[in-house]
Motif scaffolding. Structure first.
Motif, short mmCIF file in Angstrom:
data_model
loop_
_atom_site.label_atom_id
_atom_site.label_comp_id
_atom_site.label_asym_id
_atom_site.label_seq_id
_atom_site.Cartn_x
_atom_site.Cartn_y
_atom_site.Cartn_z
N ILE A 8 -2.84 54.08 -6.71
CA ILE A 8 -1.54 53.77 -6.08
C ILE A 8 -1.67 54.12 -4.61
N LEU A 9 -1.63 53.12 -3.77
CA LEU A 9 -1.84 53.30 -2.33
C LEU A 9 -0.51 53.53 -1.63
N SER A 10 -0.39 54.66 -0.93
CA SER A 10 0.82 55.05 -0.22
C SER A 10 1.94 55.31 -1.23
N HIS A 11 3.19 55.36 -0.75
CA HIS A 11 4.24 55.83 -1.65
C HIS A 11 5.12 54.71 -2.19
N LEU A 12 5.33 54.78 -3.50
CA LEU A 12 6.37 54.07 -4.22
C LEU A 12 7.32 55.15 -4.73
N ASN A 13 8.48 54.76 -5.25
CA ASN A 13 9.40 55.82 -5.68
C ASN A 13 8.84 56.56 -6.89
N ASN A 14 9.27 57.80 -7.05
CA ASN A 14 8.71 58.67 -8.08
C ASN A 14 8.86 58.11 -9.49
N ASP A 15 9.99 57.46 -9.78
CA ASP A 15 10.19 56.91 -11.11
C ASP A 15 9.17 55.82 -11.40
N VAL A 35 -3.14 57.70 -3.55
CA VAL A 35 -3.86 57.68 -2.27
C VAL A 35 -2.84 57.81 -1.14
N ASP A 36 -2.91 58.91 -0.39
CA ASP A 36 -2.02 59.19 0.73
C ASP A 36 -0.57 59.37 0.28
N HIS A 37 -0.39 59.96 -0.86
CA HIS A 37 0.97 60.29 -1.32
C HIS A 37 0.87 61.34 -2.42
N HIS A 38 1.89 62.21 -2.50
CA HIS A 38 2.01 63.16 -3.59
C HIS A 38 3.44 63.66 -3.65
N HIS A 39 3.76 64.34 -4.75
CA HIS A 39 5.11 64.92 -4.92
C HIS A 39 5.00 65.99 -6.00
N PRO A 40 5.77 67.09 -5.87
CA PRO A 40 5.68 68.17 -6.88
C PRO A 40 5.96 67.72 -8.30
N ASN A 41 6.76 66.66 -8.48
CA ASN A 41 7.12 66.22 -9.82
C ASN A 41 6.14 65.22 -10.42
N ILE A 42 5.13 64.85 -9.65
CA ILE A 42 4.17 63.85 -10.13
C ILE A 42 2.86 64.54 -10.49
N GLU A 43 2.46 64.39 -11.74
CA GLU A 43 1.22 65.01 -12.21
C GLU A 43 0.10 63.96 -12.19
N ALA A 44 -0.63 63.93 -11.09
CA ALA A 44 -1.73 62.98 -10.94
C ALA A 44 -2.64 63.48 -9.82
N ASP A 45 -3.90 63.07 -9.87
CA ASP A 45 -4.80 63.37 -8.76
C ASP A 45 -4.29 62.67 -7.50
N ALA A 46 -4.51 63.30 -6.35
CA ALA A 46 -4.06 62.71 -5.09
C ALA A 46 -5.12 62.92 -4.02
N ILE A 47 -5.40 61.87 -3.26
CA ILE A 47 -6.31 61.93 -2.12
C ILE A 47 -5.43 61.93 -0.87
N LEU A 48 -5.53 63.00 -0.07
CA LEU A 48 -4.58 63.21 1.02
C LEU A 48 -5.29 63.62 2.29
N THR A 49 -4.65 63.34 3.43
CA THR A 49 -5.05 63.95 4.69
C THR A 49 -4.56 65.39 4.70
N ASN A 50 -5.34 66.28 5.27
CA ASN A 50 -4.86 67.65 5.46
C ASN A 50 -3.88 67.64 6.63
N ASN A 51 -2.67 67.19 6.34
CA ASN A 51 -1.67 66.95 7.39
C ASN A 51 -1.27 68.23 8.13
N ARG A 52 -1.10 69.31 7.39
CA ARG A 52 -0.67 70.56 8.03
C ARG A 52 -1.73 71.05 9.01
N PHE A 53 -2.97 71.09 8.58
CA PHE A 53 -4.02 71.58 9.45
C PHE A 53 -4.27 70.61 10.61
N GLY A 54 -4.16 69.32 10.33
CA GLY A 54 -4.34 68.33 11.40
C GLY A 54 -3.28 68.47 12.48
N ALA A 55 -2.02 68.61 12.06
CA ALA A 55 -0.94 68.79 13.03
C ALA A 55 -1.08 70.12 13.76
N TYR A 56 -1.52 71.13 13.04
CA TYR A 56 -1.76 72.44 13.67
C TYR A 56 -2.77 72.27 14.80
#
Length: 348
Positions: free
Chosen positions: A130-137, A152-173
């Motif tokens: 799943i590329l980028s974000h669709l709604n959680n439901d 891919v490039d999306h995640h959420h606490p309520n979604i139980e799935a592997d996710a490939i993400l940018t380290n956004n916090r460290f990048g912005a830091y």
């Protein structure tokens, strides 16, 4: 029209969690046999459609089609300079792994009605990205099919799935750190934190850098619901009683618009003010001056996503993981040492 039965309806009927219902219907561990039987019974009673875990399900799971699917919103597919490059790498990596890639664009109507692609309904793919974000439901509906899924490039606490993400916090830091080490203490933030989890995380990384450098946050400089429209950006910049000496923008589109808006006010980049953005895409490279930006390795995104999905297909019961990919600062001509005084609007 009859109301569509959902997993939440089953959960409410049995007074258990939605996650337990999902585990029961997809055959995952974590629920007792008694609970699993109750879930099946209630699903049948309420008229919920599912693939029973039995000989049919086992046959479907043992069959290997050689196909993997990729789904994304129409908006994501339209972002050719970013998601397009990830998709092309996914396609290339799938071929290397002797997999056929099936694509499906998801429009708003399908997303809201939870209408899945035919290759998921008939289980003609062994896994799906799943590329980028669709709604959680919608994402949960995909996961509920039991087909191995990687985000891919999306995640959420309520979604139980592997996710490939940018380290956004460290990048912005790192982006904020670059500006801070140039002597900037009055730094603006531009991004819509409600649009994407990535933008919220980039705000958090930005704020953490300010904290570590003992620089107070000026709330007036935080534009946290910024739309990528020139008049919106221009109005925000113009109404500030005092101008920042630097701006951090969560993507290159906003960096480009901030750069243009400052020019219209007679504020010069980088002589008067610095700009740092995120993604290192076409807009940062085409801007005059070229904008300093955090580079994301989009090819690495695609390769990692395919390899993780193939691993997941062979390891269905292993815990889900988030894989964070680094972002690298690419200096442009839009950042320089802070001037002693903040820039001011040039008189008309």
């Amino acid at each position: 029209m009859a109301k569509r039965v959902t997993m939440q309806d089953i959960a409410d009927e049995l007074n258990i969690s939605k996650n337990s219902v999902s585990q029961a219907l997809t055959g995952k561990p974590g629920v007792s046999d008694a609970t699993r039987k109750q879930v099946y019974k209630t699903a049948d009673k309420l008229g919920y459609n599912y693939v029973p875990k039995g000989s049919q399900a086992n046959d479907a799971e043992s069959a290997v089609s050689g196909n993997i699917g990729l789904i994304a919103s129409e908006f994501a597919f339209s972002m050719k300079s970013f998601f397009g490059e990830i998709y092309l790498t996914v396609e290339e990596e799938a071929q290397k792994q002797t997999k056929n890639l099936l694509l499906q664009s998801i429009n708003k109507k399908s997303e809201e009605s939870l209408s899945l692609p035919s290759f998921l309904k008939d289980r003609s793919v062994d896994g799906v990205l799943i590329l980028s974000h669709l709604n959680n439901d919608y994402i949960q509906e995909v996961i509920n099919t039991g087909v191995p899924t990687v985000l891919v490039d999306h995640h959420h606490p309520n979604i139980e799935a592997d996710a490939i993400l940018t380290n956004n916090r460290f990048g912005a830091y790192r982006a904020a750190q670059h500006l801070l080490e140039l002597g900037h203490k009055n730094i603006g933030y531009v991004g819509n934190v409600d649009f994407s989890p990535s933008y919220q995380e980039r705000l958090e990384g930005f704020l953490l850098a300010l904290k570590d450098y003992n620089v107070p946050v000026n709330e007036e400089f935080l534009f946290k619901d910024a739309r990528e429209e020139d008049d919106v950006i221009n109005r925000f910049i113009e109404q500030l009683p005092k101008q920042p000496t630097a701006w951090f923008c969560v993507n290159d589109g906003l960096g480009y618009l901030v750069n243009s808006g400052l020019k219209q006010l007679g504020i010069h980049v980088p002589d008067d003010v610095s700009i740092c953005s995120f993604d290192n895409g076409q807009l940062s490279q085409l801007s005059t001056p070229r904008i300093t930006s955090m580079d994301i390795d989009l090819k690495l995104f695609g390769r990692t996503a395919v390899n993780r999905l193939i691993w997941r297909m062979a390891n269905k019961d292993e815990p889900c993981q988030e894989i964070l990919l680094p972002a690298k600062l690419v200096p442009g001509e839009s950042t320089s040492k802070a001037v002693s005084t903040a820039p001011s609007k040039v008189a008309d």
